[in-house]
Design an enzyme around this catalytic site. Structure first.
Site, PDB file in Angstrom:
ATOM      1  N   CYS A  99       0.794  -1.231   0.000  1.00 30.26           N
ATOM      2  CA  CYS A  99       0.000   0.000   0.000  1.00 30.26           C
ATOM      3  C   CYS A  99       0.829   1.285   0.000  1.00 30.26           C
ATOM      4  CB  CYS A  99      -1.028  -0.003   1.119  1.00 30.26           C
ATOM      5  SG  CYS A  99      -0.619  -0.940   2.572  1.00 30.26           S
ATOM      6  N   ARG A 124       8.103 -10.307   5.560  1.00 32.60           N
ATOM      7  CA  ARG A 124       7.703  -9.987   6.933  1.00 32.60           C
ATOM      8  C   ARG A 124       8.539 -10.806   7.904  1.00 32.60           C
ATOM      9  NH1 ARG A 124       1.054  -9.285   6.579  1.00 32.60           N
ATOM     10  NH2 ARG A 124       1.132  -7.693   4.933  1.00 32.60           N
ATOM     11  N   GLN A 160       1.544 -11.440  -2.506  1.00 37.79           N
ATOM     12  CA  GLN A 160       0.167 -11.037  -2.233  1.00 37.79           C
ATOM     13  C   GLN A 160      -0.498 -10.617  -3.535  1.00 37.79           C
ATOM     14  OE1 GLN A 160      -0.643  -7.675   0.570  1.00 37.79           O
ATOM     15  NE2 GLN A 160      -1.583  -9.323   1.744  1.00 37.79           N
ATOM     16  N   ASP A 218      -2.399  -8.387  -4.611  1.00 39.79           N
ATOM     17  CA  ASP A 218      -2.836  -7.125  -4.045  1.00 39.79           C
ATOM     18  C   ASP A 218      -3.473  -6.227  -5.095  1.00 39.79           C
ATOM     19  OD1 ASP A 218      -3.150  -5.589  -1.832  1.00 39.79           O
ATOM     20  OD2 ASP A 218      -1.014  -5.405  -1.393  1.00 39.79           O
ATOM     21  N   HIS A 253      -5.141  -1.892  -5.162  1.00 35.98           N
ATOM     22  CA  HIS A 253      -5.608  -0.679  -4.488  1.00 35.98           C
ATOM     23  C   HIS A 253      -6.474   0.081  -5.481  1.00 35.98           C
ATOM     24  CE1 HIS A 253      -2.098  -1.903  -2.146  1.00 35.98           C
ATOM     25  NE2 HIS A 253      -2.722  -1.337  -1.134  1.00 35.98           N
ATOM     26  N   LYS A 289     -12.160  -3.318   7.873  1.00 30.30           N
ATOM     27  CA  LYS A 289     -11.993  -4.244   6.760  1.00 30.30           C
ATOM     28  C   LYS A 289     -13.037  -5.359   6.806  1.00 30.30           C
ATOM     29  CE  LYS A 289      -8.471  -6.928   9.263  1.00 30.30           C
ATOM     30  NZ  LYS A 289      -7.188  -7.655   9.166  1.00 30.30           N
ATOM     31  N   HIS A 319      -8.193  -1.162  -0.203  1.00 34.28           N
ATOM     32  CA  HIS A 319      -7.114  -2.155  -0.246  1.00 34.28           C
ATOM     33  C   HIS A 319      -7.798  -3.524  -0.319  1.00 34.28           C
ATOM     34  CE1 HIS A 319      -4.154   0.674   1.917  1.00 34.28           C
ATOM     35  NE2 HIS A 319      -5.338   1.256   2.065  1.00 34.28           N
TER      36      HIS A 319
END
Length: 626
Positions: A302, A331, A349, A351, A353, A432, A478
């Protein structure tokens, strides 16, 4: 002067335990398992009268009891304990309860030389406590229990382990006996099958068996992808790209290493840095040239997607602007929490946005949820959703949080989705929707997530030019649907027990010539499969055909094409599939067309053994009294 146990017991008013007439299945099972732990403790005391009991709670799918015994137990002791339990259950003793002052309970358990019960009592602030008994066995317990032990007959003792009392490693280790209990013998048998099946379904074991991936201690919890694993991983990413391309997403690719300034701006440095890999790197300083700067590998996409948005000015006509990125993330998870692909330190991920105006929130989240349903549909996955609200550690104004939570509630209502609420479970920058996948062995996995964010656009000073030619701050959604490609694949491997749908399988067809003389026609069959865009391999006749069929079965190859002299003459194959087994002789062209159709349309052609019925939450209660 302390009273004798007989005097204390004589003064108690024992009342039959009477549960409500109608209980949901999870509560019925909880009571059965809790009561079974008491029956087991009674059986232990009959064999070892000097046993000192600690605690015996119900747990998911079973129960345990911690105790101090005069000798170590072995697995050979469990059948004798089960036999004792069956004898107790056969007498159908009722469960009775009595209330007494805590001080009197202390006298009672002190006299019985039960130090762990005494310690529990000393730690309570209640003036009164409850005792439960069945037969001659009495235990300190808050309940709840069944009315009669006759419903505790469908029990299996599973294992013995060590357990420190209250986690204190400086105290003597207790022995913990684990067991499981169910409402019927059929459920117990199915659960025992489930346990064995679960061991075989472990994705780490399947990863080795199918030659997909491996792990090495030097990689500190990160997978090594083998060629076949890369194929499967790429197929998932291909599905992601195709579905998202049709849905209007644009893919970008950003760096993975940034100065900490990025994460300070986003707020992650304050809220997430303990899970980040930090490094020192040389960066450019205008006055002095190179200088050392603290940097970090990005743990999420993000913050830098906000930087991408700022590379040019945007108009309201571009919104919703859907930006996707399938980047490797890092991570710094604690080693003790790592679990194969399910929780790794490096993952991809899926992902995206989405930059939107406030009046587009409901419609756009509806599109995200529809896309999620489409993707999960390729795998036949059931799922449920949870709305996770503002956590204690969060940033931003109350009014923006309230607006964000209201937006998610409205979108869920518009989509017609029932949902649970997890208070305080949101991200630090916004609430979320968490998506829980329900697999075939009764587990739930948090995969997809949809987050509504009013905070980061403000922290990064994002703008778009509205219809009135004035700057406005966009809202950001997100979202990830797989969650991570690695974790999703691990879930799929365990859900399907390694037998992936044909379109996803690393090898879709194996050609098996019966003998050396059929190798020429086998090569023709292999060429027909590969010309059709299928992933196929030849299992050469270096061993008996039965051995090679078994090898293909162990590798869970969807289609097995056996060829011999007869098949060569008729341009056919003897078809065997992993799901349906022997399907007889078929024309080669028909088999190629059938498999090609499955692959091109991503059809779900596998049905795993499903244990979800065993873990259902509702069913009529058996006639036996609870």
């Amino acid at each position: 002067m302390a009273s004798a146990p007989e005097e204390i017991l004589a003064g108690l008013d024992w009342r039959p335990n009477q549960p409500p007439a109608e209980l949901p299945r999870p509560e019925r099972l909880r009571r059965i398992r809790h009561s079974s732990s008491h029956v087991m403790a009674q059986a232990v005391r009959e064999i070892f009268p000097a046993a000192r009991l600690a605690i015996g709670p119900p747990i998911e799918h079973g129960f345990y009891y911690d105790m101090e015994l005069p000798r170590p137990l072995t697995p050979d002791d469990l059948p004798e304990l089960e036999k004792r339990m069956r004898k107790i259950v056969a007498r159908a003793p009722g469960f009775f309860l009595a209330t007494l002052p805590r001080a009197r309970a202390l006298e009672l358990f002190s006299a019985w030389q039960q130090p762990y019960k005494v310690e529990l009592l000393e730690g309570l602030s209640d003036e009164t406590v409850t005792l439960y008994k069945q037969d001659r066995f009495i235990d300190l317990c808050a309940g709840p229990h069944v009315a009669n032990a006759q419903v505790c007959g469908h029990v299996k003792l599973l294992s013995i382990a060590g357990a420190y009392w209250r986690g204190d490693e400086h105290r003597p280790m207790l022995q913990r006996i684990y067991g499981t209990a169910w409402e019927s013998e059929a459920e117990l048998a199915e659960y025992l099958e489930y346990l064995e099946d679960s061991k075989a379904r472990d994705h780490r074991k399947l990863g080795q068996q199918l030659d997909l991936f491996s792990f090495h201690p030097w990689s500190a919890g990160c997978p090594f992808w083998h060629p076949r694993g890369v194929i499967v991983r790429d197929q998932l990413l291909r599905l992601w790209r195709e579905t998202h391309g049709r849905a209007g997403y644009q893919e970008i690719l950003n760096p993975v290493l940034y100065r900490k300034d990025l994460f300070e701006t986003s707020g992650h440095w304050d809220h997430f840095q303990e899970n980040m890999f930090k490094v020192s790197g040389k960066t450019s300083a205008p006055a002095t040239g190179e200088t050392e700067s603290e940097m970090a590998l990005k743990p999420m996409n993000c913050p830098d997607t906000m930087l991408f948005y700022k590379t040019r000015q945007h108009s309201y006509r571009e919104l919703p602007l859907r930006i996707s990125e399938g980047q490797l993330l890092h991570r710094n998870e604690a080693m003790g929490t790592l679990h194969g692909l399910m929780r790794a330190r490096v993952f991809t991920q899926d992902d995206a946005h989405i930059f939107i105006a406030e009046d587009q929130i409901q419609a756009e989240i509806g599109r995200v949820l529809a896309l999620l349903a489409e993707i999960y549909g390729y795998f036949g996955l059931r799922y449920s959703v949870t709305l996770s609200t503002r956590p204690a550690s969060s940033m931003g104004e109350d009014a923006l949080w309230e607006k964000a939570e209201a937006g998610l509630r409205q979108a869920l209502a518009a989509a017609g989705l029932d949902y649970a609420v997890e208070a305080g479970g949101g991200a630090f920058y916004g609430p979320k929707i968490d998506v829980m996948v329900h697999d075939s062995i009764g587990r739930q996995w948090q995969c997809g997530t949809v987050q509504l964010d009013f905070q980061l656009p403000r922290r990064f000073e994002l703008e778009y030019i509205a219809a009135d030619n004035q700057p406005r701050v966009p809202v950001v959604i997100h979202r990830a649907l797989f969650g991570s490609v690695e974790r999703f694949l691990g879930i799929l491997l365990e859900h399907f027990a390694g037998a992936l749908p044909a379109w996803l399988a690393p090898v879709q067809a194996a050609v098996l010539p019966i003998a050396e003389g059929q190798s020429g026609y086998a090569a023709e069959v292999l060429a027909s499969l590969t010309a059709a865009g299928l992933r196929a391999e030849l299992l050469a006749p270096e061993s008996k055909i039965s051995y090679r069929v078994r090898e293909a079965e162990l590798r869970k190859i969807p289609y097995m094409l056996v060829v011999g002299r007869r098949e060569a003459e008729s341009k056919s194959v003897s078809l065997r599939t992993y799901q349906e087994k022997d399907r007889g002789v078929m024309p080669l062209d028909a088999v190629v067309a059938e498999l090609r159709s499955l692959v091109e349309n991503r059809k779900l052609d596998v049905q795993p053994r499903d244990y979800s019925r065993l873990f259902r939450t509702e069913s009529p209660a058996p006639e036996a009294s609870y």
